[in-house]
Design a protein around this motif. Structure first.
Motif, short mmCIF file in Angstrom:
data_model
loop_
_atom_site.label_atom_id
_atom_site.label_comp_id
_atom_site.label_asym_id
_atom_site.label_seq_id
_atom_site.Cartn_x
_atom_site.Cartn_y
_atom_site.Cartn_z
N GLY A 37 71.11 62.00 34.33
CA GLY A 37 72.12 63.05 34.32
C GLY A 37 73.25 62.73 33.36
O GLY A 37 73.66 63.57 32.55
N LEU A 38 73.75 61.49 33.44
CA LEU A 38 74.85 61.09 32.56
C LEU A 38 74.44 61.20 31.10
O LEU A 38 75.20 61.69 30.25
N PHE A 39 73.22 60.72 30.80
CA PHE A 39 72.75 60.73 29.41
C PHE A 39 72.68 62.17 28.90
O PHE A 39 73.17 62.48 27.81
N GLY A 40 72.12 63.06 29.74
CA GLY A 40 72.01 64.46 29.33
C GLY A 40 73.37 65.11 29.15
O GLY A 40 73.61 65.82 28.17
N LEU A 41 74.28 64.79 30.09
CA LEU A 41 75.65 65.32 30.02
C LEU A 41 76.31 64.91 28.70
O LEU A 41 76.89 65.74 27.99
N ILE A 101 79.91 58.01 27.30
CA ILE A 101 79.24 58.35 28.56
C ILE A 101 77.74 58.08 28.46
O ILE A 101 77.13 57.50 29.37
N MET A 102 77.16 58.43 27.31
CA MET A 102 75.74 58.13 27.12
C MET A 102 75.49 56.62 27.16
O MET A 102 74.50 56.15 27.72
N GLY A 103 76.43 55.87 26.60
CA GLY A 103 76.32 54.41 26.63
C GLY A 103 76.31 53.89 28.06
O GLY A 103 75.49 53.04 28.42
N SER A 104 77.19 54.44 28.90
CA SER A 104 77.23 54.00 30.30
C SER A 104 75.90 54.28 30.98
O SER A 104 75.42 53.47 31.78
N THR A 139 77.05 42.09 26.94
CA THR A 139 77.04 42.10 25.47
C THR A 139 77.10 43.54 24.95
O THR A 139 77.84 43.84 24.01
N GLY A 140 76.32 44.41 25.62
CA GLY A 140 76.29 45.80 25.19
C GLY A 140 77.65 46.44 25.30
O GLY A 140 78.07 47.18 24.40
#
Lengths: 103, 482
Positions: free
Chosen positions: A13-17, A37-40, A67-68
């Motif tokens: 969901g977060l990635f799509g958002l 947000i996509m990174g999270s 690291t990311g």
């Protein structure tokens, strides 16, 4: 981590958002926030999938996420500096779709 | 010794980059020289070792995979490291004329230049999927920093667009890496290759990583950011962006599809990637035909020439691998020469609008000659590196009866001839009026000679392909002829 499906759904969901917002937003700060947000979401996937390997917490995955996050912070700081100097030189805080051919 | 030599390739430029940041004035020249000059020596020795061993692997700091990171030098990465070193040195020589290290713009330029070449070496050596993500980020950020070193508004807009898409690409790649790690419990590409299954998750991971990398490699239809970025960057930066930065992303796609998923047998995916390449060749060439600025023509030519690298997938085989890798090498040299020559025209004549460049051959004969020479390799005319590459590609396509690919290679060559002769025809046309140029200084001569040197190197690649092709053959992972 008893229900990895929930966390994976949350990550999806977060990635799509984030992706949606990145595409429709015009303001560069909004677009950068969308990327964050996509990174999270990606880090969430890393933490959850690593928990699935042998049922116990995986130190390597935690280290990878750390690291990311550091890299994401550096990249976003760089991006913000770039956006600020773009705003200073051109007076614009968004990318105009018409100026992309560089003629 | 091997580990130290590998570390030298990565650490020497990175440490020199830090030194170039802190040293005052003229001392920065010293950091630049110390960061770049040892690289060919270390690599020459390593190439000798590689010739004996066939493959060099080193666990960094003694930590073996899956916990540690492994550096792995094979024939393919060796050829790319050599290209990177040649570009960093020769294009660096060109940059030295415009960005003196003891001036402010040199202070902005050189740390990033050194960091970029070190990060690129690290990327080419690394066998660890997560480390590849880190080095890819380093390469991208350093490249974008170089893009805006002159603070031109056009370059800045192009840089922001490039950065947004590059960050997006990295996230897709990292998501794929997370899935691979979840499935296999290892990040080492070659360990994971034996474990990762071609099931839904495996395929999803491969597709995610590939899409992310194709954005960074600017493969059609994800090329939108490239022309503006490459066409508006300072000359030496355009050269390194086109010659190396987009290539390393394609190199990673090769690694994923041939090494990680080498035995999966997914012909639909391979054909799909080939079709993207074919569309890139046709679309990029057609766009190059209608551009009005020399640098934009050269940039769209890069979009087209990158397409040839994707033809490896449908033509899959040892000869196709040698051909596309050789194309990568010779295109890197020729395109760097072209961008430098175009930058020289732009700097001395004040414009690279095609309409204003009539008769440029009388005022800057050397640079126009360089454009023509580099064009020979881009076109694939003999004798040049480009000819060897395209000849081998054609041979494989004919042997397999892949008429579509034969057609694409031939049409691409024809279109390249059209857009390059269009430029040369204008440059050599009788001028309307020809104001005298100021007498060229030493710096101008140096920049022209460097561009010429790169173009000659691309031609020379047509005379001595055997050792390079042999080195490449040692890296081929999938066995004999198809």
């Amino acid at each position: 981590m008893n229900h990895p499906e929930i966390w994976m759904l949350a990550a999806a969901g977060l990635f799509g958002l984030g992706l949606y917002s990145l595409i429709i937003a015009r303001h560069l700060l909004r677009q950068l926030i969308a990327i964050k947000i996509m990174g999270s979401a990606v880090f969430l996937v890393l933490v959850v999938t690593a928990g699935l390997v042998d049922g116990s917490l995986d130190g390597i995955a935690q280290a990878l996420v750390l690291t990311g996050i550091v890299i994401a912070v550096a990249a976003i700081a760089f991006a913000l500096a770039l956006v600020v100097s773009l705003a200073e030189t051109t007076g614009s805080i968004s990318l105009n779709p018409d100026d992309d051919d560089g003629r | 010794m091997v580990a130290e030599a590998l570390a030298c390739l990565v650490l020497v430029p990175v440490v020199a980059a830090c030194l170039a940041l802190v040293l005052p004035g003229r001392w920065r020249w010293l950091a630049v020289a110390a960061g770049l000059l040892p690289l060919p020596l270390a690599m020459a020795w390593l190439t000798g070792e590689l010739g004996r061993e066939g493959l060099i692997t080193v666990a960094v700091a003694g930590f073996e995979a899956p916990l540690g990171i492994v550096w792995r030098l094979d024939g393919l990465s060796a050829v790319l490291v050599w290209l990177n070193i040649i570009i960093a040195l020769l294009v660096g020589l060109h940059a030295a004329a415009h960005y003196p290290a003891d001036k402010l713009n040199g202070f902005r330029f050189w740390p990033l230049w050194l960091l970029l070449s070190g990060a690129m070496n690290a990327l080419l050596l690394s066998a660890d999927l997560f480390n590849l993500f880190v080095t890819l980020e380093l390469v991208t950020l350093a490249a974008i920093g170089l893009l805006v070193v002159d603070r031109k508004p056009q370059a800045m807009r192009a840089a922001v667009r490039y950065l947004l898409l590059a960050l997006l690409g990295s996230l897709f790649y990292l998501l794929g890496v997370a899935l691979v790690y979840g499935q296999t419990g290892t990040l080492d590409l070659y360990q994971a290759a034996g474990v990762l299954q071609p099931d839904l998750l495996g395929h999803t991971a491969l597709v995610l990583m590939t899409v992310g990398l194709l954005v960074k490699a600017a493969i059609f239809p994800l090329h939108g950011w490239l022309p503006a970025a490459h066409g508006n960057a300072p000359g030496p930066v355009s050269a390194v962006l086109s010659a190396m930065v987009v290539k390393v992303a394609v190199y990673l796609v090769w690694r994923l599809w041939l090494w990680l998923a080498g035995d999966w047998a997914i012909p639909a995916g391979l054909t799909m990637l080939g079709l993207l390449g074919a569309l890139a060749i046709v679309y990029g060439s057609l766009q190059a035909l209608v551009q009005q600025r020399v640098k934009m023509i050269v940039a769209y030519s890069t979009v087209a020439q990158l397409g040839y690298l994707m033809l490896l997938f449908p033509l899959l085989g040892l000869v196709a691998f040698q051909a596309t890798s050789y194309h990568l090498l010779s295109h890197g040299l020729a395109k760097a020469a072209m961008f430098l020559a175009a930058a020289n025209l732009l700097t001395r004549l004040g414009t690279d609008q095609l309409g204003d460049l009539r008769g440029a051959d009388r005022r800057m004969p050397l640079d126009v000659f360089t454009l023509a020479l580099a064009g020979v390799s881009i076109l694939g005319l003999p004798p040049s590196g480009g000819f060897i590459a395209k000849w081998l590609m054609l041979q494989t396509a004919l042997a397999q009866g892949g008429w579509l690919w034969v057609g694409v290679i031939l049409v691409g060559g024809l279109l390249a001839a059209a857009y390059l002769f269009r430029v040369l025809a204008v440059l050599c046309a009788r001028p309307v009026a020809c104001p005298e140029l100021p007498v060229s200084g030493k710096a101008d001569q140096l920049t022209s000679l460097v561009a010429l040197g790169l173009a000659l190197a691309a031609l020379a690649a047509g005379f001595v392909p055997a050792p390079v092709l042999k080195l490449l053959a040692t890296a081929w992972p999938l066995g004999g002829a198809p």
